[in-house]
Design an enzyme around this catalytic site. Structure first.
Site, mmCIF file in Angstrom:
data_model
loop_
_atom_site.group_PDB
_atom_site.id
_atom_site.type_symbol
_atom_site.label_atom_id
_atom_site.label_comp_id
_atom_site.label_asym_id
_atom_site.label_seq_id
_atom_site.Cartn_x
_atom_site.Cartn_y
_atom_site.Cartn_z
ATOM 1 N N LYS A 1 -1.999 -8.552 0.870
ATOM 2 C CA LYS A 1 -1.413 -7.577 1.810
ATOM 3 C C LYS A 1 -1.334 -8.158 3.230
ATOM 4 O O LYS A 1 -0.424 -7.822 3.991
ATOM 5 C CB LYS A 1 -2.238 -6.283 1.812
ATOM 6 C CG LYS A 1 -2.189 -5.539 0.481
ATOM 7 C CD LYS A 1 -3.243 -4.430 0.437
ATOM 8 C CE LYS A 1 -3.188 -3.673 -0.880
ATOM 9 N NZ LYS A 1 -4.314 -2.739 -1.035
ATOM 10 N N TYR B 1 5.112 -5.919 -5.397
ATOM 11 C CA TYR B 1 3.702 -5.670 -5.062
ATOM 12 C C TYR B 1 2.767 -6.233 -6.139
ATOM 13 O O TYR B 1 1.788 -6.914 -5.831
ATOM 14 C CB TYR B 1 3.489 -4.164 -4.861
ATOM 15 C CG TYR B 1 2.046 -3.803 -4.634
ATOM 16 C CD1 TYR B 1 1.421 -4.064 -3.417
ATOM 17 C CD2 TYR B 1 1.280 -3.236 -5.653
ATOM 18 C CE1 TYR B 1 0.075 -3.767 -3.220
ATOM 19 C CE2 TYR B 1 -0.054 -2.937 -5.467
ATOM 20 C CZ TYR B 1 -0.649 -3.194 -4.247
ATOM 21 O OH TYR B 1 -1.987 -2.902 -4.053
#
Ligand SMILES: NC(=O)CC[C@H](N)C(=O)O
Length: 331
Positions: free
Chosen positions: A80, A204
């Protein structure tokens, strides 16, 4: 503790440092029994809960490694930080900050509650799942591979090699991730996603499945500690402003709902992942030349047995010990 030695880069002091770190890793390895390997992504269950390792790389090139340093593991939430950096570099900092806030949630990394309860205008930060999935939707590109190309490129620039994606972990998360799909649908409904939900979730899951070692994490941490410059050749890899904001987010949100305690007891910008990795960036400090790594360093830790908040339990205790012994806290 060895005192009064300004130059740590000698053979003798290296040996002392090695001895200390070996002893600390051996001691904290016993703490791995206090945690559990993540199992909600089935493939992560294969990790050995007893593993513990650390790599520290200083700005001056000095390094110490101990324990299980060679094991590759997936970045999970550590990615992230990298996708946030890349999204800022590709779309601009103000574009990003209009779409993702920089506030800690105090909630679990995969919580959705605050989004609805607070009626927020954007996800609260890019380091919880809701914010990170939003960032994955902002990365330019029509396919997940296109979106991840600049992520791999940045990693290659920092590491000197291109990391690989772990397809087994990717598939395992893709096929089990009801919670992240729920978060994705919620983000879609409230209009936070910039692009197609399926491509965004695939992006993701893939970013979380990039394989690294703690040597890689220490290198990334060292570049962040050095405000985005590679000290080897003085080349700027990450613009300074973006490196700075990333470190702020690491400190305030990097360890999820344990970020406050980590800042209090360790005091270093850090980002964890549920595979057991921790990436830490220790900025230069001036107050005590008798300590090692005063010019700053990056630290990578691996210990897949996790505590309640999803952070490496022995890894945090090891970092706390080292930060106390060597006065690494930024406060
Ligand atoms: N904390 C983490 O590392 C979480 C990452 C994981 N891929 C998830 O989304 O659940």
């Amino acid at each position: 503790m060895v005192q009064g030695t300004a130059n740590w880069n000698t053979e003798e002091t290296q040996e002392w440092l090695q001895q200390y770190v070996d002893d600390w890793v051996a001691f904290y390895r016993k703490h791995t029994g206090d945690g559990h390997v993540a199992s909600y992504i089935p493939e992560l269950k294969n990790a050995d809960p007893d593993d513990l390792g650390i790599v520290i790389i200083g700005k001056d090139g000095m390094s110490v490694k101990s324990g299980d340093t060679e094991i590759p593991f997936t970045m999970q939430s550590i990615s992230k930080a990298i996708t946030f950096i890349v999204a800022c570099m590709e779309r601009g900092v103000s574009y990003l900050l209009q779409r993702v806030d920089v506030e800690p949630t105090g909630e679990a990394f995969n919580s959705i509650m605050h989004l609805e309860m607070k009626q927020v205008k954007k996800p609260l930060n890019p380091f919880n799942n809701a914010g990170a999935i939003t960032v994955s939707s902002i990365l330019p590109g029509d396919t997940s591979n296109e979106r991840l190309e600049p992520v791999f490129q940045l990693l290659e620039n920092m590491l000197g090699h291109r990391p690989a994606m772990n397809h087994d972990v990717f598939k395992s998360e893709r096929d089990s991730s009801t919670r992240n799909r729920a978060i994705g649908y919620y983000l879609l409904e409230v209009g936070f996603l910039e692009s197609d939900l399926d491509v965004t979730l695939e992006t993701y899951f893939k970013q979380c499945s990039i394989d690294v070692t703690i040597d890689d994490l220490a290198r990334i941490g060292m570049i962040l500690a050095n405000d985005g410059m590679d000290p080897k050749n003085d080349v700027e890899i990450i613009p300074r402003q973006i490196a700075r904001i990333t470190k702020v987010l690491m400190l305030t949100c990097g360890m999820y709902d344990a970020s406050g305690k980590f800042a209090t007891y360790v005091g270093i910008p850090a980002k964890s992942g549920v595979s057991g990795g921790i990436l830490a960036a220790v900025p230069p400090r001036v107050r005590d030349e008798s300590m090692p790594f005063t010019r700053g360093c990056g630290i990578g830790v691996y210990g897949p047995a996790l505590g309640d908040e999803g952070n490496s339990v022995a890894g945090i205790r090891l970092l706390r010990h080292i930060a106390t012994q060597w006065d690494l806290s930024i406060f």
